[in-house]
Design a protein around this motif. Structure first.
Motif, PDB file in Angstrom:
ATOM      1  N   UNK A 138      60.435  44.776  21.527  1.00 32.47           N
ATOM      2  CA  UNK A 138      61.382  44.105  22.118  1.00 32.47           C
ATOM      3  C   UNK A 138      61.094  43.871  23.733  1.00 32.47           C
ATOM      4  N   UNK A 139      59.958  44.649  24.462  1.00 29.03           N
ATOM      5  CA  UNK A 139      59.716  44.668  25.762  1.00 29.03           C
ATOM      6  C   UNK A 139      58.587  43.497  26.104  1.00 29.03           C
ATOM      7  N   UNK A 140      59.080  42.680  26.749  1.00 22.60           N
ATOM      8  CA  UNK A 140      58.210  41.536  27.085  1.00 22.60           C
ATOM      9  C   UNK A 140      56.812  42.050  27.409  1.00 22.60           C
ATOM     10  N   UNK A 141      56.642  43.195  28.113  1.00 25.11           N
ATOM     11  CA  UNK A 141      55.466  43.533  28.602  1.00 25.11           C
ATOM     12  C   UNK A 141      54.588  43.899  27.591  1.00 25.11           C
ATOM     13  N   UNK A 142      54.850  44.041  26.244  1.00 32.08           N
ATOM     14  CA  UNK A 142      53.978  44.507  25.193  1.00 32.08           C
ATOM     15  C   UNK A 142      52.844  43.650  25.176  1.00 32.08           C
ATOM     16  N   UNK A 143      51.380  44.010  25.052  1.00 33.79           N
ATOM     17  CA  UNK A 143      50.437  43.206  24.863  1.00 33.79           C
ATOM     18  C   UNK A 143      50.130  42.747  23.530  1.00 33.79           C
ATOM     19  N   UNK A 161      61.294  46.242   8.653  1.00 35.70           N
ATOM     20  CA  UNK A 161      61.492  44.618   8.685  1.00 35.70           C
ATOM     21  C   UNK A 161      62.185  44.644   9.848  1.00 35.70           C
ATOM     22  N   UNK A 162      62.857  45.594  10.566  1.00 39.74           N
ATOM     23  CA  UNK A 162      63.329  45.337  11.870  1.00 39.74           C
ATOM     24  C   UNK A 162      62.070  45.061  13.042  1.00 39.74           C
ATOM     25  N   UNK A 163      61.418  45.869  12.713  1.00 37.54           N
ATOM     26  CA  UNK A 163      60.197  45.943  13.704  1.00 37.54           C
ATOM     27  C   UNK A 163      59.278  44.497  13.642  1.00 37.54           C
ATOM     28  N   UNK A 164      59.135  44.155  12.291  1.00 38.67           N
ATOM     29  CA  UNK A 164      58.563  42.811  12.140  1.00 38.67           C
ATOM     30  C   UNK A 164      59.271  41.635  12.657  1.00 38.67           C
ATOM     31  N   UNK A 165      60.679  41.777  12.729  1.00 45.17           N
ATOM     32  CA  UNK A 165      61.500  40.798  13.078  1.00 45.17           C
ATOM     33  C   UNK A 165      61.648  40.679  14.609  1.00 45.17           C
ATOM     34  N   UNK A 166      61.349  41.737  15.239  1.00 48.28           N
ATOM     35  CA  UNK A 166      61.170  41.661  16.927  1.00 48.28           C
ATOM     36  C   UNK A 166      59.712  41.129  17.269  1.00 48.28           C
ATOM     37  N   UNK A 167      58.739  41.541  16.420  1.00 45.66           N
ATOM     38  CA  UNK A 167      57.427  41.163  16.555  1.00 45.66           C
ATOM     39  C   UNK A 167      57.360  39.654  16.624  1.00 45.66           C
ATOM     40  N   UNK A 168      57.910  38.912  15.479  1.00 45.49           N
ATOM     41  CA  UNK A 168      57.794  37.740  15.165  1.00 45.49           C
ATOM     42  C   UNK A 168      58.386  36.693  16.414  1.00 45.49           C
ATOM     43  N   UNK A 169      59.137  37.191  17.299  1.00 41.68           N
ATOM     44  CA  UNK A 169      59.628  36.445  18.072  1.00 41.68           C
ATOM     45  C   UNK A 169      58.926  36.495  19.702  1.00 41.68           C
ATOM     46  N   UNK A 170      57.993  37.644  19.425  1.00 48.10           N
ATOM     47  CA  UNK A 170      57.553  38.116  20.934  1.00 48.10           C
ATOM     48  C   UNK A 170      56.659  36.911  21.386  1.00 48.10           C
ATOM     49  N   UNK A 172      53.837  37.314  23.061  1.00 49.07           N
ATOM     50  CA  UNK A 172      52.711  37.580  23.338  1.00 49.07           C
ATOM     51  C   UNK A 172      51.767  37.404  21.817  1.00 49.07           C
ATOM     52  N   UNK A 173      52.848  37.149  20.621  1.00 43.36           N
ATOM     53  CA  UNK A 173      52.211  37.136  19.404  1.00 43.36           C
ATOM     54  C   UNK A 173      51.849  35.437  19.401  1.00 43.36           C
ATOM     55  N   UNK A 174      50.266  35.281  19.562  1.00 44.97           N
ATOM     56  CA  UNK A 174      49.783  34.094  19.457  1.00 44.97           C
ATOM     57  C   UNK A 174      48.465  33.905  18.840  1.00 44.97           C
ATOM     58  N   UNK A 175      48.064  32.634  18.570  1.00 45.24           N
ATOM     59  CA  UNK A 175      46.657  32.660  18.180  1.00 45.24           C
ATOM     60  C   UNK A 175      46.364  33.284  16.735  1.00 45.24           C
TER      61      UNK A 175
END
Length: 240
Positions: A138-143, A161-170, A172-175
């Motif tokens: 949930x931290x915007x600084x996570x690379x 599943x909660x972890x995956x939900x948070x990562x899905x909207x981050x 930095x998760x691109x490309x």
């Protein structure tokens, strides 16, 4: 936050204070300090000070002496002895303004929430506390590389599943990392893990194609409700 910071690679001495007296003291090497959290390490061979009851218990294998140390600490009566740290490498993280003699997972979670240092987040992610993983995600600084590594961590189905939900909207998760995340969700769906919330979060993002999302929603393990949710999310996309 504090303006006074330790430089990476410098030495900082940690002292535990009880009853106004030094209880333990040991030099650490600073790994990172962003003002909100301090991360340090200590290695075998470092000279330190510790209560004599504890050093006696370690040298003689006297567990009764170790237990006496607890009573000594409570009463405020102990003697310091020289001790050379051995056997293990210590990794410690401290949040600014908080007592640090005894750590629990909550300390690491708060540091994960506050720090903007990616290296501190990487070190925190090595731990086994799922709620710390959640705070990192949930931290915007996570690379990006850390998000990819976290997405593979296994625990209970809810925590995963909660972890995956948070990562899905981050953001930095691109490309390629985002493409790989879609593949991971496909695996979890086939396993019966039901990462539905993460799939729906992806459906609200502009990057994944509608074809890719419909493919996910029709895999074994997906539900009719998930398919309806993906359809609604695609209709509501601002880029539609």
């Amino acid at each position: 936050m504090t303006a006074d910071r330790f430089a990476a690679g410098s030495t900082a001495v940690r002292r535990d204070i009880a009853h106004g007296r030094v209880w333990t003291a040991m030099p650490y090497t600073v790994l990172a300090d962003d003002g909100a959290g301090l991360t340090m390490t200590a290695r075998p061979g470092i000279a330190s000070l510790a209560p004599s009851s504890w050093t006696t218990s370690q040298r003689a294998g006297d567990d009764a002496a170790r237990k006496r140390g607890i009573a000594d600490l409570a009463a405020g009566h102990w003697a310091l002895d020289h001790w050379v740290w051995r056997d293990t490498v210590v990794l410690s993280s401290f949040a600014a303004g908080e007592p640090y003699s005894v750590h629990d997972g909550g300390d690491y979670r708060r540091l994960a929430e506050r720090t903007s240092n990616p290296d501190v987040l990487r070190r925190l992610a090595r731990g086994e506390y799922p709620f710390v993983w959640h705070a990192i995600a949930a931290n915007a600084a996570a690379p990006t590389d850390l998000l990819v590594a976290l997405s593979a961590r296994r625990n209970t189905t809810w925590n995963e599943n909660h972890l995956l939900q948070l990562i899905a909207v981050h953001p930095a998760l691109t490309g390629e990392a985002l493409d790989g995340f879609v593949e991971l969700l496909a695996v979890r769906l086939r396993e019966g893990g039901r990462p539905y919330a993460a799939v729906l979060q992806l459906a609200g993002r502009p990057e994944p194609t509608a074809e890719r999302l419909h493919w996910l929603a029709h895999l074994p393990g997906a539900s009719a409700r998930l398919r309806r949710g993906v359809t609604r999310a695609l209709v509501a996309r601002p880029d539609r």
